[in-house]
Design an enzyme around this catalytic site. Sequence first.
Site, short mmCIF file in Angstrom:
data_model
loop_
_atom_site.label_atom_id
_atom_site.label_comp_id
_atom_site.label_asym_id
_atom_site.label_seq_id
_atom_site.Cartn_x
_atom_site.Cartn_y
_atom_site.Cartn_z
N ASN A 22 0.87 -1.17 0.00
CA ASN A 22 0.00 0.00 0.00
C ASN A 22 0.91 1.23 0.00
O ASN A 22 2.09 1.13 0.36
CB ASN A 22 -0.98 -0.04 1.19
N ASN A 76 -7.59 -7.82 9.94
CA ASN A 76 -7.67 -8.43 8.62
C ASN A 76 -7.83 -9.95 8.66
O ASN A 76 -7.90 -10.59 7.61
CB ASN A 76 -6.43 -8.06 7.79
N ARG A 95 0.76 -11.40 2.13
CA ARG A 95 0.00 -11.64 3.36
C ARG A 95 -0.72 -12.99 3.36
O ARG A 95 -1.34 -13.35 4.37
CB ARG A 95 -1.01 -10.50 3.61
N ARG A 149 -8.75 -4.10 -2.15
CA ARG A 149 -8.38 -5.38 -1.54
C ARG A 149 -9.51 -6.42 -1.66
O ARG A 149 -9.33 -7.49 -2.20
CB ARG A 149 -8.02 -5.18 -0.06
N HIS A 178 -8.43 0.01 2.77
CA HIS A 178 -9.35 -0.79 3.60
C HIS A 178 -10.41 0.18 4.15
O HIS A 178 -10.08 1.32 4.51
CB HIS A 178 -8.62 -1.40 4.82
N ASP A 180 -11.60 0.43 6.98
CA ASP A 180 -11.31 0.94 8.33
C ASP A 180 -10.34 2.13 8.33
O ASP A 180 -10.10 2.73 9.37
CB ASP A 180 -10.81 -0.18 9.26
N CYS A 274 -7.03 -1.47 13.18
CA CYS A 274 -6.61 -2.69 12.48
C CYS A 274 -5.57 -3.47 13.27
O CYS A 274 -5.26 -4.62 12.93
CB CYS A 274 -6.18 -2.42 11.05
N1 ARG Z 1 0.62 -3.35 5.67
C1 ARG Z 1 -0.72 -3.82 5.85
C2 ARG Z 1 -1.38 -4.06 4.52
O1 ARG Z 1 -1.18 -3.30 3.62
C3 ARG Z 1 -1.49 -2.86 6.69
C4 ARG Z 1 -2.87 -3.37 6.99
C5 ARG Z 1 -3.66 -2.43 7.82
N2 ARG Z 1 -4.93 -2.97 8.06
C6 ARG Z 1 -6.08 -2.34 7.93
N3 ARG Z 1 -7.17 -3.00 8.16
N4 ARG Z 1 -6.15 -1.08 7.60
O2 ARG Z 1 -2.11 -5.00 4.32
#
Ligand code: ARG
Length: 293
Positions: A22, A76, A95, A149, A178, A180, A274
């Site tokens: 991201n 997540n 991930r 995503r 995301h 959130d 998160c």
């Molecule tokens: N580096 C993680 C990603 O890009 C950060 C995730 C943060 N999570 C969230 N629900 N905003 O997946």
Amino acid sequence: MFDRPLFLMTDPGCFDVSYQINPWMRPDAWKTDPAGALAAAKAASAELKRAIQALGAQVETIGAVAGLPDLVFPANAAIVLDGRALLARFRHEERQGEEAIFREVFCRLKRRGLIQEIADFPEGVFQEGAGDCIWDADRKVFWAGYGPRSSKASLAVIEKTFGEEVVGLELASDRFYHLDTCFCPLAGGKLLYYPTAFTPAALAAIRARVPEADRIEATAAEAEAFCVNAVNLGARIVMARAPASLRRKLEARGYALTEVDLSPFILSGGAAYCMTLRLDRESRPGRAILAAE
Ligand code: ARG
């Protein structure tokens, strides 16, 4: 079944910023002082945990796993409601290794009676857990983000699994990837959100369901400080260090803020919400599967 709110967090011992999935992720910044950054991350995570416990909640911490730095973002991992967990499918390969770990975590929670049922998305349907699917306890609906995503096809699966209304919200930018990061329903029916992050249709859906008097709009600076990514219990909100403008806005509506310096995690594109996952949510009191039996 739960006498107080229960949050999942992850030990930050293996956290780092080593890839970029991201636009906030800054492996270079991390690399300048990895030991210092990790120490700061551990301190920040511990402070967040204390802040949440200070609101009267319980925190359950799962272990770190080498090579899976983003495991520190358990929001997540799954969508959880009424004792049912719908496990995430991550879009990015970086991930995807977390899926097996979180499955094991939920199987363990099930053995302890803290979760009753585990469900999955069909293959090919991406969905990144509560980070992209937020239960609105006042309106009794799920708000579900999709685009960067999560797949749009995830919405129907969520609706079918939980038997609850799902309002889909298409996210307009990779920066607020995301739900959130740009959307936070608050107890009492207010909504903190960042309008720019949404497509026109998503904005219309939000505004059709949340009257203007209940909408609290974050500015770009407030959203970029990751303050919309907040943990709320009653009148209390825990979030990353907030611009004074946001503090004033929320205090004027009767909310009290606890701010935590979460800058090491913002380097990965995440903050308070998160870094946690709420496990005790019930759609309606007594609805949890176990309680109904
Ligand atoms: N580096 C993680 C990603 O890009 C950060 C995730 C943060 N999570 C969230 N629900 N905003 O997946």
